[in-house]
Design an enzyme around this catalytic site. Structure first.
Site, PDB file in Angstrom:
ATOM      1  N   CYS A  89     116.095   8.806  -2.650  1.00 58.55           N
ATOM      2  CA  CYS A  89     116.354   9.748  -3.744  1.00 58.55           C
ATOM      3  C   CYS A  89     116.489   8.978  -5.335  1.00 58.55           C
ATOM      4  CB  CYS A  89     117.502  10.472  -3.617  1.00 58.55           C
ATOM      5  SG  CYS A  89     117.139  11.832  -2.147  1.00 58.55           S
ATOM      6  N   GLY A  90     117.237   7.654  -4.970  1.00 56.80           N
ATOM      7  CA  GLY A  90     117.467   6.913  -6.179  1.00 56.80           C
ATOM      8  C   GLY A  90     116.288   6.308  -6.778  1.00 56.80           C
TER       9      GLY A  90
END
Length: 170
Positions: free
Chosen positions: A47-48
């Protein structure tokens, strides 16, 4: 994997927290394309990376006049810390309470795990879903599909304007 809303469907409107005391509605963005990026959780490595990619290509999204919005079940406080750490320049919305309610409307919620799917939507200027994509949860979908959809949307809008202009007084 579930089934996300398909192109041609009206995007369900919603109002979610951007910060603990500020909200944003999909309706607030009407009149420009909107990229909705549902993702499982702020601090997961994939996600980052995914949000960092969208931050890097933000000028390309803006060239299409598109607004980018990230959505997960994390709280507004968590989003705020995540956005500051990653220097994100687009809003992250908290689908926190009732948990995943907006993700469920879009077919982008993982019941067994209590997180959002990794699902992408491009919503056109009138609020219709133009493009949708459900990525495997462990795979960063990147931005190519979104940019391709925005290119196609822009071409379609240009052709629609030309068709309307040709039809006037004809």
């Amino acid at each position: 994997m579930g089934h996300v809303l398909a192109p041609g469907v009206t995007a369900p409107d919603f109002t979610l927290h951007v910060t603990p005391d500020q909200t944003l509605s999909l309706g607030d963005l009407r009149g420009r394309p909107v990229v909705l990026a549902f993702y499982p959780a702020d601090w997961s490595p994939v996600c980052g990376d995914q949000m960092a990619v969208y931050n890097q290509v933000l000028p390309e999204f803006r060239r299409h006049e598109a607004e980018v919005v990230g959505i997960s079940v994390d709280s507004a406080w968590c989003h705020q810390a995540f956005a500051e750490t990653h220097h994100l320049h687009f809003p992250l919305l908290a689908d926190f309470e009732p948990k995943g309610a907006v993700a469920r409307q879009y077919g982008a919620y993982r019941d067994g795990e209590g997180v959002c799917e990794r699902a992408l939507f491009v919503v056109d200027r009138e609020g219709l879903i133009f493009w949708s994509y459900l990525s495997p949860i462990a795979v960063n979908p990147g931005a190519d599909g979104i940019l391709d959809a925005l290119d196609r949307l822009e071409t379609q809008e240009t052709n629609d304007v030309r068709t309307q202009s040709a039809g006037v007084g004809g």
